[in-house]
Scaffold this motif. Structure first.
Motif, PDB file in Angstrom:
ATOM      1  N   VAL A   1       0.826  -1.192   0.000  1.00 42.51           N
ATOM      2  CA  VAL A   1       0.000   0.000   0.000  1.00 42.51           C
ATOM      3  C   VAL A   1       0.868   1.253   0.000  1.00 42.51           C
ATOM      4  CG1 VAL A   1      -1.717   1.333   1.323  1.00 42.51           C
ATOM      5  CG2 VAL A   1      -1.928  -1.154   1.146  1.00 42.51           C
ATOM      6  N   ASP A   2       1.996   1.171   0.746  1.00 42.65           N
ATOM      7  CA  ASP A   2       2.797   2.397   0.922  1.00 42.65           C
ATOM      8  C   ASP A   2       3.530   2.804  -0.357  1.00 42.65           C
ATOM      9  OD1 ASP A   2       4.416   0.208   0.950  1.00 42.65           O
ATOM     10  OD2 ASP A   2       5.528   0.781   2.756  1.00 42.65           O
ATOM     11  N   ASP A   3       4.158   1.872  -1.098  1.00 38.55           N
ATOM     12  CA  ASP A   3       4.934   2.279  -2.289  1.00 38.55           C
ATOM     13  C   ASP A   3       4.436   1.641  -3.575  1.00 38.55           C
ATOM     14  OD1 ASP A   3       5.696  -0.351  -1.947  1.00 38.55           O
ATOM     15  OD2 ASP A   3       7.827   0.094  -1.594  1.00 38.55           O
ATOM     16  N   GLY A   4       3.400   0.800  -3.528  1.00 41.73           N
ATOM     17  CA  GLY A   4       2.808   0.202  -4.719  1.00 41.73           C
ATOM     18  C   GLY A   4       3.666  -0.862  -5.351  1.00 41.73           C
TER      19      GLY A   4
ATOM     20  N   LEU B   1       7.168 -10.371   3.627  1.00 44.57           N
ATOM     21  CA  LEU B   1       6.049  -9.816   4.375  1.00 44.57           C
ATOM     22  C   LEU B   1       6.186 -10.103   5.860  1.00 44.57           C
ATOM     23  CD1 LEU B   1       3.181 -10.913   1.931  1.00 44.57           C
ATOM     24  CD2 LEU B   1       4.284  -8.662   2.085  1.00 44.57           C
ATOM     25  N   VAL B   2       5.579  -9.222   6.655  1.00 40.39           N
ATOM     26  CA  VAL B   2       5.482  -9.431   8.107  1.00 40.39           C
ATOM     27  C   VAL B   2       4.027  -9.266   8.484  1.00 40.39           C
ATOM     28  CG1 VAL B   2       7.840  -8.665   8.574  1.00 40.39           C
ATOM     29  CG2 VAL B   2       5.982  -7.010   8.585  1.00 40.39           C
ATOM     30  N   ALA B   3       3.647  -9.829   9.567  1.00 37.24           N
ATOM     31  CA  ALA B   3       2.262  -9.758  10.021  1.00 37.24           C
ATOM     32  C   ALA B   3       1.864  -8.311  10.216  1.00 37.24           C
ATOM     33  CB  ALA B   3       2.087 -10.541  11.335  1.00 37.24           C
ATOM     34  N   GLY B   4       0.697  -7.985   9.716  1.00 38.70           N
ATOM     35  CA  GLY B   4       0.158  -6.632   9.857  1.00 38.70           C
ATOM     36  C   GLY B   4       0.427  -5.745   8.667  1.00 38.70           C
ATOM     37  N   ASP B   5       1.222  -6.193   7.660  1.00 30.62           N
ATOM     38  CA  ASP B   5       1.488  -5.340   6.472  1.00 30.62           C
ATOM     39  C   ASP B   5       0.199  -5.136   5.707  1.00 30.62           C
ATOM     40  OD1 ASP B   5       4.166  -5.068   6.962  1.00 30.62           O
ATOM     41  OD2 ASP B   5       4.821  -6.582   5.502  1.00 30.62           O
ATOM     42  N   PRO B   6      -0.133  -3.863   5.404  1.00 32.84           N
ATOM     43  CA  PRO B   6      -1.322  -3.615   4.583  1.00 32.84           C
ATOM     44  C   PRO B   6      -0.969  -3.826   3.093  1.00 32.84           C
ATOM     45  CG  PRO B   6      -0.328  -1.554   5.228  1.00 32.84           C
ATOM     46  CD  PRO B   6       0.461  -2.618   5.917  1.00 32.84           C
TER      47      PRO B   6
ATOM     48  N   ARG C   1      -8.458  -4.381  -0.267  1.00 35.80           N
ATOM     49  CA  ARG C   1      -7.343  -4.066   0.643  1.00 35.80           C
ATOM     50  C   ARG C   1      -7.364  -5.119   1.750  1.00 35.80           C
ATOM     51  NH1 ARG C   1      -5.785   1.858   2.941  1.00 35.80           N
ATOM     52  NH2 ARG C   1      -4.008   1.207   4.233  1.00 35.80           N
ATOM     53  N   VAL C   2      -6.162  -5.718   2.024  1.00 34.53           N
ATOM     54  CA  VAL C   2      -6.057  -6.812   3.003  1.00 34.53           C
ATOM     55  C   VAL C   2      -4.892  -6.507   3.916  1.00 34.53           C
ATOM     56  CG1 VAL C   2      -7.068  -8.495   1.408  1.00 34.53           C
ATOM     57  CG2 VAL C   2      -4.613  -8.147   1.446  1.00 34.53           C
ATOM     58  N   ARG C   3      -4.808  -7.325   5.007  1.00 36.53           N
ATOM     59  CA  ARG C   3      -3.694  -7.200   5.936  1.00 36.53           C
ATOM     60  C   ARG C   3      -3.145  -8.591   6.181  1.00 36.53           C
ATOM     61  NH1 ARG C   3      -2.381  -3.120   9.181  1.00 36.53           N
ATOM     62  NH2 ARG C   3      -4.384  -2.079   8.735  1.00 36.53           N
TER      63      ARG C   3
END
Length: 406
Positions: A369-372, A381-386, A397-399
């Motif tokens: 989400v932050d940089d596309g 990935l880490v837990a909680g990454d949108p 949109r998922v987490r």
């Protein structure tokens, strides 16, 4: 007895100087004027200007001197080998005891002094190149003005003016009157030549006079006149005396005329002849132009026979243009058709490779989400990454809950 006789004789003894004086006095008394003929030898002229020479014949010779006051009036130049008749007195040069002839007058024997002077001057001027044909200039065909150097009271000026006006009435004549004989004539003629040359319109000068004796014409044998003629800015015609009279001016001038009338004939054209020449020239020009025109017309006619009807040529060109246009239209149509087919095939290939086509088959694209950026590895990935997931239709949109789960 001998001594008294010797003493009495002493009364008659002379010194060298006394004897020289007696000899000189005797010579002055008996030979104060003599005429002598002889040949000049050892002629020399020191800076003083006196003439020193010997006068000799087959058996004897005598030293002679002619002082500057006497020799400066000679019209000729003495030289070794010249036979002369001299008038003078016999004297004694006391310093050396030499018998000497003091000359007061001199004439060349067999040739008059004037004639000798003339021949000597001719040789000098010829050596200087004044008689050379190469330095003489042609006369102008139609002078703007004619200068005349002659006497106003002579027959020459009348003859010149009559002939000049009769032959070419429009010519301008400038007369510079001069004396034509006597001692004052040569410098007068020289000044007249100089005056006329300052007039820019004067293109030719006539210098002359009527006939006369050798002495009458002598001014035109003067060296100053000869050199002035040679230095003239414009051509000079000499017209001195009659046909049989030839002076140095005649030899130096650019042209020699036997008479003043002939000189006038030389310097200007006859206006009647000139008018006739102009008429003949104009007629020749007209005839030449007519011939040229006729020749050009014949050439144009000949060329016209080989030319096609321009209307037919234009129609043929139009037909040719139509054919070229049709071929161009067909070529453009075929080109467009090929381009469309080529473009359609490329589009289909691009569609098959498009990510959207992959999504149509059930796949999705996952981005941060932050940089596309696209997620290609779950270990990043880490837990909680949108995250944002793109499907064939729409996005979600998922987490991340557990990146390590299978």
């Amino acid at each position: 007895m001998q001594l008294p006789m010797a003493l009495s004789a002493l009364a008659n003894i002379l010194t060298v100087s006394q004897l020289a004086q007696r000899v000189r006095a005797a010579l002055d008394e008996t030979l104060d004027e003599v005429w002598v003929v002889g040949e000049i030898s050892n002629f020399r002229v020191p800076p003083s200007g006196h003439f020193y020479f010997s006068l000799k014949d087959a058996r004897s010779q005598l030293a002679a001197v002619m002082f500057r006051s006497a020799n400066q009036v000679l019209p000729f130049r003495p030289a070794d080998g010249m036979e002369v008749i001299v008038r003078g007195r016999v004297g004694l040069y006391e310093v050396r005891g030499n018998l000497q002839l003091y000359v007061e007058a001199m004439e060349p024997r067999g040739l008059g002094s004037l004639q000798l002077a003339l021949e000597q001057l001719k040789q000098q001027l010829a050596a200087d190149g004044l008689f050379a044909e190469a330095r003489k200039r042609p006369l102008p065909f139609m002078p703007r003005a004619v200068g005349i150097v002659t006497a106003l009271n002579g027959a020459a000026i009348h003859d010149l003016l009559v002939v000049l006006c009769a032959r070419f009435p429009a010519v301008r004549v400038v007369v510079r009157p001069v004396r034509v004989q006597g001692k004052e004539a040569p410098p007068d003629i020289v000044d007249a030549l100089s005056d006329l040359q300052h007039l820019q319109s004067v293109d030719v000068i006539i210098v002359g006079r009527g006939g006369g004796s050798v002495e009458d014409l002598w001014a035109f044998n003067d060296e100053r006149v000869a050199r002035a003629i040679a230095a003239s800015r414009v051509p000079v015609v000499s017209a001195v005396g009659h046909e049989i009279d030839i002076t140095i001016a005649d030899l130096v001038a650019d042209r020699r005329a036997p008479t003043p009338t002939a000189a006038a004939t030389m310097v200007v054209p006859n206006h009647r002849d000139l008018t006739a020449w102009l008429a003949r020239t104009a007629e020749a020009l007209h005839a030449g132009a007519a011939r040229q025109l006729r020749r050009h017309r014949e050439q144009v006619t000949a060329q016209a026979r080989h030319l096609r009807d321009p209307r037919r040529v234009l129609k043929a060109l139009q037909q040719r243009l139509d054919e070229i246009s049709e071929r161009a239209q067909r070529a453009v149509t075929a080109q467009v058709r090929w381009a469309r087919q080529h473009w359609r095939g490329n589009a289909e290939r691009l569609q098959a490779l498009s990510p959207l086509a992959v999504l149509q088959r059930g796949y999705s694209i996952t981005r941060r989400v932050d940089d596309g950026s696209v997620i290609r590895d779950a270990t990043t990935l880490v837990a909680g990454d949108p995250l944002r997931v793109t499907f064939a239709r729409g996005t979600a949109r998922v987490r991340v809950e557990d990146p390590s789960a299978n």
